[in-house]
Motif scaffolding. Structure first.
Motif, PDB file in Angstrom:
ATOM      1  N   PRO A 106      99.081 -48.961   1.536  1.00  0.00           N
ATOM      2  CA  PRO A 106      99.779 -49.974   0.730  1.00  0.00           C
ATOM      3  C   PRO A 106     101.137 -50.335   1.315  1.00  0.00           C
ATOM      4  CG  PRO A 106      98.904 -48.219  -0.663  1.00  0.00           C
ATOM      5  CD  PRO A 106      98.766 -47.749   0.758  1.00  0.00           C
ATOM      6  N   ARG A 107     101.487 -51.598   1.193  1.00  0.00           N
ATOM      7  CA  ARG A 107     102.816 -52.077   1.563  1.00  0.00           C
ATOM      8  C   ARG A 107     103.628 -52.205   0.275  1.00  0.00           C
ATOM      9  NH1 ARG A 107     100.924 -57.540   3.459  1.00  0.00           N
ATOM     10  NH2 ARG A 107      99.608 -57.073   1.668  1.00  0.00           N
ATOM     11  N   VAL A 108     104.777 -51.569   0.250  1.00  0.00           N
ATOM     12  CA  VAL A 108     105.531 -51.447  -0.996  1.00  0.00           C
ATOM     13  C   VAL A 108     106.981 -51.866  -0.765  1.00  0.00           C
ATOM     14  CG1 VAL A 108     106.207 -49.910  -2.868  1.00  0.00           C
ATOM     15  CG2 VAL A 108     104.032 -49.540  -1.684  1.00  0.00           C
ATOM     16  N   ALA A 109     107.415 -52.893  -1.493  1.00  0.00           N
ATOM     17  CA  ALA A 109     108.810 -53.332  -1.425  1.00  0.00           C
ATOM     18  C   ALA A 109     109.656 -52.547  -2.423  1.00  0.00           C
ATOM     19  CB  ALA A 109     108.911 -54.822  -1.721  1.00  0.00           C
ATOM     20  N   VAL A 110     110.863 -52.218  -2.019  1.00  0.00           N
ATOM     21  CA  VAL A 110     111.781 -51.436  -2.846  1.00  0.00           C
ATOM     22  C   VAL A 110     113.049 -52.249  -3.062  1.00  0.00           C
ATOM     23  CG1 VAL A 110     113.196 -49.367  -2.917  1.00  0.00           C
ATOM     24  CG2 VAL A 110     110.861 -49.242  -2.041  1.00  0.00           C
ATOM     25  N   ILE A 111     113.398 -52.465  -4.339  1.00  0.00           N
ATOM     26  CA  ILE A 111     114.574 -53.267  -4.692  1.00  0.00           C
ATOM     27  C   ILE A 111     115.447 -52.473  -5.657  1.00  0.00           C
ATOM     28  CG2 ILE A 111     115.396 -55.415  -5.731  1.00  0.00           C
ATOM     29  CD1 ILE A 111     112.673 -56.652  -5.113  1.00  0.00           C
ATOM     30  N   SER A 112     116.739 -52.404  -5.369  1.00  0.00           N
ATOM     31  CA  SER A 112     117.711 -51.828  -6.303  1.00  0.00           C
ATOM     32  C   SER A 112     118.478 -52.961  -6.972  1.00  0.00           C
ATOM     33  CB  SER A 112     118.702 -50.915  -5.574  1.00  0.00           C
ATOM     34  OG  SER A 112     118.039 -49.816  -5.004  1.00  0.00           O
ATOM     35  N   SER A 113     118.692 -52.826  -8.281  1.00  0.00           N
ATOM     36  CA  SER A 113     119.410 -53.856  -9.024  1.00  0.00           C
ATOM     37  C   SER A 113     120.776 -53.344  -9.451  1.00  0.00           C
ATOM     38  CB  SER A 113     118.590 -54.259 -10.264  1.00  0.00           C
ATOM     39  OG  SER A 113     119.342 -55.108 -11.103  1.00  0.00           O
ATOM     40  N   GLY A 114     121.809 -54.135  -9.194  1.00  0.00           N
ATOM     41  CA  GLY A 114     123.144 -53.758  -9.651  1.00  0.00           C
ATOM     42  C   GLY A 114     124.238 -54.346  -8.795  1.00  0.00           C
ATOM     43  N   THR A 115     125.123 -55.104  -9.408  1.00  0.00           N
ATOM     44  CA  THR A 115     126.257 -55.683  -8.685  1.00  0.00           C
ATOM     45  C   THR A 115     127.172 -54.601  -8.145  1.00  0.00           C
ATOM     46  OG1 THR A 115     126.123 -57.656 -10.072  1.00  0.00           O
ATOM     47  CG2 THR A 115     128.207 -57.290  -8.911  1.00  0.00           C
ATOM     48  N   GLU A 116     127.165 -53.445  -8.783  1.00  0.00           N
ATOM     49  CA  GLU A 116     128.047 -52.349  -8.379  1.00  0.00           C
ATOM     50  C   GLU A 116     127.587 -51.640  -7.116  1.00  0.00           C
ATOM     51  OE1 GLU A 116     124.890 -50.359 -10.918  1.00  0.00           O
ATOM     52  OE2 GLU A 116     125.873 -52.310 -10.739  1.00  0.00           O
ATOM     53  N   LEU A 117     126.398 -51.951  -6.625  1.00  0.00           N
ATOM     54  CA  LEU A 117     125.836 -51.209  -5.499  1.00  0.00           C
ATOM     55  C   LEU A 117     126.326 -51.751  -4.164  1.00  0.00           C
ATOM     56  CD1 LEU A 117     122.151 -50.891  -6.771  1.00  0.00           C
ATOM     57  CD2 LEU A 117     124.000 -49.212  -6.979  1.00  0.00           C
ATOM     58  N   ILE A 118     126.695 -50.839  -3.283  1.00  0.00           N
ATOM     59  CA  ILE A 118     127.133 -51.203  -1.931  1.00  0.00           C
ATOM     60  C   ILE A 118     126.350 -50.369  -0.929  1.00  0.00           C
ATOM     61  CG2 ILE A 118     129.458 -51.897  -2.649  1.00  0.00           C
ATOM     62  CD1 ILE A 118     130.419 -49.163  -1.548  1.00  0.00           C
ATOM     63  N   ALA A 119     126.383 -50.777   0.326  1.00  0.00           N
ATOM     64  CA  ALA A 119     125.659 -50.055   1.371  1.00  0.00           C
ATOM     65  C   ALA A 119     126.290 -48.686   1.602  1.00  0.00           C
ATOM     66  CB  ALA A 119     125.674 -50.855   2.665  1.00  0.00           C
ATOM     67  N   PRO A 120     125.502 -47.635   1.727  1.00  0.00           N
ATOM     68  CA  PRO A 120     126.058 -46.318   2.041  1.00  0.00           C
ATOM     69  C   PRO A 120     126.850 -46.358   3.343  1.00  0.00           C
ATOM     70  CG  PRO A 120     123.746 -46.145   1.422  1.00  0.00           C
ATOM     71  CD  PRO A 120     124.029 -47.608   1.572  1.00  0.00           C
ATOM     72  N   GLY A 121     127.930 -45.631   3.362  1.00  0.00           N
ATOM     73  CA  GLY A 121     128.775 -45.592   4.548  1.00  0.00           C
ATOM     74  C   GLY A 121     129.926 -46.569   4.527  1.00  0.00           C
ATOM     75  N   THR A 122     129.924 -47.504   3.564  1.00  0.00           N
ATOM     76  CA  THR A 122     131.051 -48.420   3.414  1.00  0.00           C
ATOM     77  C   THR A 122     131.986 -47.893   2.331  1.00  0.00           C
ATOM     78  OG1 THR A 122     129.837 -49.776   1.820  1.00  0.00           O
ATOM     79  CG2 THR A 122     129.668 -50.385   4.133  1.00  0.00           C
ATOM     80  N   THR A 123     133.235 -48.315   2.375  1.00  0.00           N
ATOM     81  CA  THR A 123     134.238 -47.817   1.434  1.00  0.00           C
ATOM     82  C   THR A 123     134.130 -48.553   0.109  1.00  0.00           C
ATOM     83  OG1 THR A 123     135.732 -47.331   3.267  1.00  0.00           O
ATOM     84  CG2 THR A 123     136.699 -47.435   1.051  1.00  0.00           C
ATOM     85  N   PRO A 124     133.859 -47.821  -0.995  1.00  0.00           N
ATOM     86  CA  PRO A 124     133.715 -48.502  -2.284  1.00  0.00           C
ATOM     87  C   PRO A 124     135.062 -48.863  -2.900  1.00  0.00           C
ATOM     88  CG  PRO A 124     133.423 -46.145  -2.554  1.00  0.00           C
ATOM     89  CD  PRO A 124     133.606 -46.381  -1.091  1.00  0.00           C
ATOM     90  N   GLU A 125     135.085 -49.981  -3.569  1.00  0.00           N
ATOM     91  CA  GLU A 125     136.213 -50.311  -4.423  1.00  0.00           C
ATOM     92  C   GLU A 125     135.990 -49.646  -5.774  1.00  0.00           C
ATOM     93  OE1 GLU A 125     136.817 -54.492  -4.659  1.00  0.00           O
ATOM     94  OE2 GLU A 125     136.793 -54.785  -2.475  1.00  0.00           O
TER      95      GLU A 125
END
Length: 414
Positions: free
Chosen positions: A177-196
């Protein structure tokens, strides 16, 4: 309407059917489920051949040969593995032969090279073999048309080897199976970047992508999307039909910014509602108009992990053609340390294995304790890494005491 975890799991598995079969190259079939019986196209072995490096002989011509009375014989041929044109063995001679090489007509036994002086023109043999000694007869393993692999077999190394030996370069299987994964949330940022302030790394899409991979499917990690209905609807439309299933995390409760539920709820084949479990209460599942399966999970990472193991993993396995039990498979364990559980909700607690069974315990089970000293918080992703399994506590139990027997979900150890 509130469902139990068992009811939601049964509903999902009743909806899922295996993907249509596809014929693929043998090298790409490992881990896939065979969609039809495989029968041998030929006899296996294909021809009488030698099981040893040595000499092809007529057994009757070596009567009495032993270490004290070697028999000298002329070597009339040299037969390597892969030889395709073999002359009959002349009476009174032997043929030097390699393992797997075709047996010449007239020969009925093999004398191993260890029972000779290794001669290439004339050889002294010290064994009087019985007829058939070290000879692999054509069809000893399988006859042409014999069943090699049954439909439903999950193909491992030995199955692939058997199919190859039976003359198959391609097999008909249920695809991965091919499975797409989506996270929902404006608060989410890429790991490794500095969060505000107010932002957090997107761990869910990475968690789900790896869980999908471990379940035997191919993940397509789309990552985080903001809490915007138009954006989510666009990504959903672009993704749907390109994959077999979509897993969304977050945005499925009753909050003002729960865009996943807002966009998907109008779909006639979607269900949203509470499941009487902890963690993972808000759940959703259904199909889009084009048939794409959609799983909508809560946003907290531990809830995502538990929801995947209880609901999504068995569905993906069923999609790939594996047998999936509508009941949750469990094994027994014993609580090493106690914890509380909410009334009326089945609890799935990440636990660590503390000790193995002991001789003094009449029930041979492992001992476990909660992975986190803070209990069952659905946000405790940092301590989730130390969990070895999920313990299941029935809805009517509110207190697990040290020494109590409990259930461990099978297959959740990582």
């Amino acid at each position: 309407m509130t469902r139990t975890a068992a009811e939601h799991r049964r509903h999902i598995l009743a909806t899922v059917t295996p993907l249509p079969p596809a014929t693929v190259d043998l090298a790409a079939t490992g881990g896939l489920v065979l969609a039809g019986d495989v029968r041998s196209t030929t006899a296996i072995p294909l021809f009488d051949n030698s099981a040893m490096d040595g000499y092809a002989v007529r057994a009757a011509e070596l009567t009495g040969a032993d270490e004290h009375a070697p028999v000298a014989m002329p070597v009339s041929a040299d037969i390597p593995a892969g030889a395709t044109r073999i002359d009959p063995l002349a009476p009174g001679t032997v043929a030097r032969i390699m393992t797997g090489a075709p047996l010449p007509e007239g020969a009925d036994a093999i004398v191993p090279v260890e029972r000779s002086d290794g001669g290439t023109e004339q050889v002294h043999l010290t064994l009087a073999p019985e007829v058939g000694r070290h000879v692999r007869r054509a069809g000893d393993d399988l006859a042409a048309g014999d069943l090699v692999l049954a439909a439903g077999t999950t193909l491992g190394a030995r199955h692939v080897a058997a199919a190859a030996a039976a003359g198959h370069g391609r097999l008909t299987v249920h695809p991965r199976p091919r499975v797409a994964v989506i996270s929902s949330g404006t608060e989410l940022i890429a790991p490794g970047t500095t969060p505000e302030h107010g932002q957090i790394p997107d761990s869910n899409s990475y968690l789900l992508a790896e869980l999908v991979r471990q379940a035997g499917a191919d993940p397509i990690r789309i990552g985080a999307v903001p809490d915007d209905e138009a954006t989510f609807a666009r990504i959903l439309a672009e993704t749907s039909g390109q994959v077999d299933a979509i897993i969304c995390s977050g945005g499925v409760s009753v909050g003002a910014y729960d865009v996943v539920k807002a966009v998907l709820a109008p779909e006639p084949a979607m269900w949203f509602g509470p499941v009487a479990m902890q963690p993972g209460k808000p759940q959703g599942f259904g199909r889009l108009g084009d048939g794409t399966l959609v799983f909508t999970l809560p946003g907290n990472p531990v809830s995502v992990y538990v929801s995947f193991e209880v609901f999504v993993a068995p569905a993906l396995r069923a999609l790939a053609g594996h047998a999936a039990s509508p009941e949750i498979p469990v094994t027994a364990a014993r609580a090493w340390q106690g914890w509380s559980s909410p009334a009326g909700r089945e609890q799935f607690m990440p636990v660590r294995i503390v000790t193995a069974a002991t001789e003094s315990d009449p029930v041979e089970v492992v001992r476990v304790q909660p992975a986190s000293a803070r209990g069952s918080g659905s946000h405790l992703v940092g301590t989730l890494a130390s969990a070895d399994a999920l313990a299941r506590v029935p809805a009517e139990v509110t207190e697990v005491r040290p020494g109590d027997l409990i259930d461990l979900l099978e297959g959740t150890e990582r």
